[in-house]
Design a protein around this motif. Sequence first.
Motif, PDB file in Angstrom:
ATOM      1  N   PHE A  32      51.622  32.436  39.009  1.00  0.00           N
ATOM      2  CA  PHE A  32      50.279  32.566  39.557  1.00  0.00           C
ATOM      3  C   PHE A  32      50.025  34.042  39.813  1.00  0.00           C
ATOM      4  N   GLU A  33      48.751  34.400  39.865  1.00  0.00           N
ATOM      5  CA  GLU A  33      48.382  35.806  39.996  1.00  0.00           C
ATOM      6  C   GLU A  33      47.398  35.982  41.147  1.00  0.00           C
ATOM      7  N   PRO A  34      47.724  36.800  42.139  1.00  0.00           N
ATOM      8  CA  PRO A  34      46.788  37.044  43.239  1.00  0.00           C
ATOM      9  C   PRO A  34      45.555  37.798  42.747  1.00  0.00           C
ATOM     10  N   VAL A  35      44.406  37.438  43.317  1.00  0.00           N
ATOM     11  CA  VAL A  35      43.158  38.162  43.081  1.00  0.00           C
ATOM     12  C   VAL A  35      42.637  38.603  44.440  1.00  0.00           C
ATOM     13  N   GLY A  36      42.742  39.910  44.721  1.00  0.00           N
ATOM     14  CA  GLY A  36      42.368  40.392  46.037  1.00  0.00           C
ATOM     15  C   GLY A  36      43.176  39.661  47.098  1.00  0.00           C
ATOM     16  N   ASP A  37      42.490  39.357  48.198  1.00  0.00           N
ATOM     17  CA  ASP A  37      43.138  38.593  49.266  1.00  0.00           C
ATOM     18  C   ASP A  37      42.496  37.225  49.433  1.00  0.00           C
ATOM     19  N   PHE A  38      41.824  36.733  48.352  1.00  0.00           N
ATOM     20  CA  PHE A  38      41.057  35.490  48.492  1.00  0.00           C
ATOM     21  C   PHE A  38      41.406  34.419  47.466  1.00  0.00           C
ATOM     22  N   ALA A  39      42.228  34.715  46.452  1.00  0.00           N
ATOM     23  CA  ALA A  39      42.526  33.700  45.429  1.00  0.00           C
ATOM     24  C   ALA A  39      43.895  33.936  44.818  1.00  0.00           C
ATOM     25  N   ARG A  40      44.484  32.860  44.294  1.00  0.00           N
ATOM     26  CA  ARG A  40      45.719  32.918  43.524  1.00  0.00           C
ATOM     27  C   ARG A  40      45.505  32.080  42.275  1.00  0.00           C
ATOM     28  N   ILE A  41      45.432  32.739  41.144  1.00  0.00           N
ATOM     29  CA  ILE A  41      45.101  32.047  39.907  1.00  0.00           C
ATOM     30  C   ILE A  41      46.353  31.377  39.342  1.00  0.00           C
ATOM     31  N   ASP A  42      46.226  30.087  39.080  1.00  0.00           N
ATOM     32  CA  ASP A  42      47.329  29.260  38.589  1.00  0.00           C
ATOM     33  C   ASP A  42      47.344  29.313  37.056  1.00  0.00           C
ATOM     34  N   HIS A  43      47.981  30.332  36.497  1.00  0.00           N
ATOM     35  CA  HIS A  43      47.962  30.518  35.048  1.00  0.00           C
ATOM     36  C   HIS A  43      48.726  29.431  34.300  1.00  0.00           C
ATOM     37  N   HIS A  44      49.647  28.769  34.933  1.00  0.00           N
ATOM     38  CA  HIS A  44      50.470  27.780  34.244  1.00  0.00           C
ATOM     39  C   HIS A  44      49.947  26.352  34.400  1.00  0.00           C
ATOM     40  N   ARG A  45      48.745  26.218  34.929  1.00  0.00           N
ATOM     41  CA  ARG A  45      48.237  24.859  35.101  1.00  0.00           C
ATOM     42  C   ARG A  45      48.087  24.138  33.766  1.00  0.00           C
ATOM     43  N   LYS A  46      47.644  24.867  32.754  1.00  0.00           N
ATOM     44  CA  LYS A  46      47.503  24.226  31.442  1.00  0.00           C
ATOM     45  C   LYS A  46      48.844  23.772  30.914  1.00  0.00           C
ATOM     46  N   LEU A  47      49.894  24.545  31.158  1.00  0.00           N
ATOM     47  CA  LEU A  47      51.230  24.166  30.715  1.00  0.00           C
ATOM     48  C   LEU A  47      51.687  22.877  31.397  1.00  0.00           C
ATOM     49  N   ARG A  48      51.303  22.719  32.676  1.00  0.00           N
ATOM     50  CA  ARG A  48      51.723  21.519  33.419  1.00  0.00           C
ATOM     51  C   ARG A  48      50.846  20.316  33.133  1.00  0.00           C
ATOM     52  N   THR A  49      49.536  20.528  33.114  1.00  0.00           N
ATOM     53  CA  THR A  49      48.602  19.395  33.105  1.00  0.00           C
ATOM     54  C   THR A  49      47.839  19.235  31.805  1.00  0.00           C
ATOM     55  N   GLY A  50      47.867  20.248  30.940  1.00  0.00           N
ATOM     56  CA  GLY A  50      47.117  20.185  29.692  1.00  0.00           C
ATOM     57  C   GLY A  50      45.764  20.852  29.750  1.00  0.00           C
ATOM     58  N   PHE A  51      45.304  21.216  30.956  1.00  0.00           N
ATOM     59  CA  PHE A  51      43.996  21.848  31.111  1.00  0.00           C
ATOM     60  C   PHE A  51      44.110  23.051  32.042  1.00  0.00           C
ATOM     61  N   PRO A  52      43.440  24.150  31.712  1.00  0.00           N
ATOM     62  CA  PRO A  52      43.526  25.337  32.573  1.00  0.00           C
ATOM     63  C   PRO A  52      42.773  25.146  33.881  1.00  0.00           C
TER      64      PRO A  52
END
Length: 261
Positions: A32-52
């Motif tokens: 996952f990748e932090p964006v500022g102090d307000f979000a954490r982008i789950d880049h591997h969600r597509k790998l786990r669930t099939g959808f980004p």
Amino acid sequence: MNPEALQQLLESVASGQLTPTDALDKIKYFDFEPVGDFARIDHHRKLRTGFPEVIWGLNKTPEQIIKIIEVMRSRNPVVMATRIEPDIYQQLKAQIPDLRYYESAKICAIQPDTIPQVHTNGTITILTAGTADLPVAEEAAITATLCGFSVKRLWDVGVAGIHRLLSSWPLIADADVLIVVAGMEGALPSVVAGLADCPVIAVPTSVGYGASFNGLAPLLTMLNSCAVGVGVVNIDNGFGAGILACQILRLGERLKQRIQP
């Protein structure tokens, strides 16, 4: 991705303590990748669930949405944000010129000119009881389309004029998954499920007079359906219905590949 954790994982594979398959399962939850102090982008969600991961636009500031989109686009050919009002889209468009807007669905997206189709022959057919249900239905339709699935639409076929639905029987019969969107009393999914031989995803909408309680009445009607094969998502949740329909078709394709010689 945490370098120390990754190194330890790779060393475990090299020493034989962990199989490559088990390592892949662990990697699915790393990135996952932090964006500022307000979000954490789950880049591997597509790998786990099939959808980004998809951006929920409501209650986020335009600045937050812009920053999240810019981070996500480096990893995904399609980046999608839901519940984007037209005035918010104009602010986003000023900073992201290639952002596209689907006004009826209130979805904006960065996408290639041609969205790659997933390897499935399945079709998602979406029905609405009335024209007022279109925003929720279009949210489902655009979601499924951006995920690479084939979508057909059948609008304004509610039970108040049942002949409109019955005259469209061939379209219902050809569907592999049906999404049925209705407000008021929410009777349409039960009727459709009594005619169809495929899964029916019922979507209650907040359309209706006071006693519909902003969608609670159709939600309860759908949950109490006498027809079998009906699954119900939350009120106005077109996005959830679209993703569920895509998951059903993906599972069908996966099962078909397992039984092929």
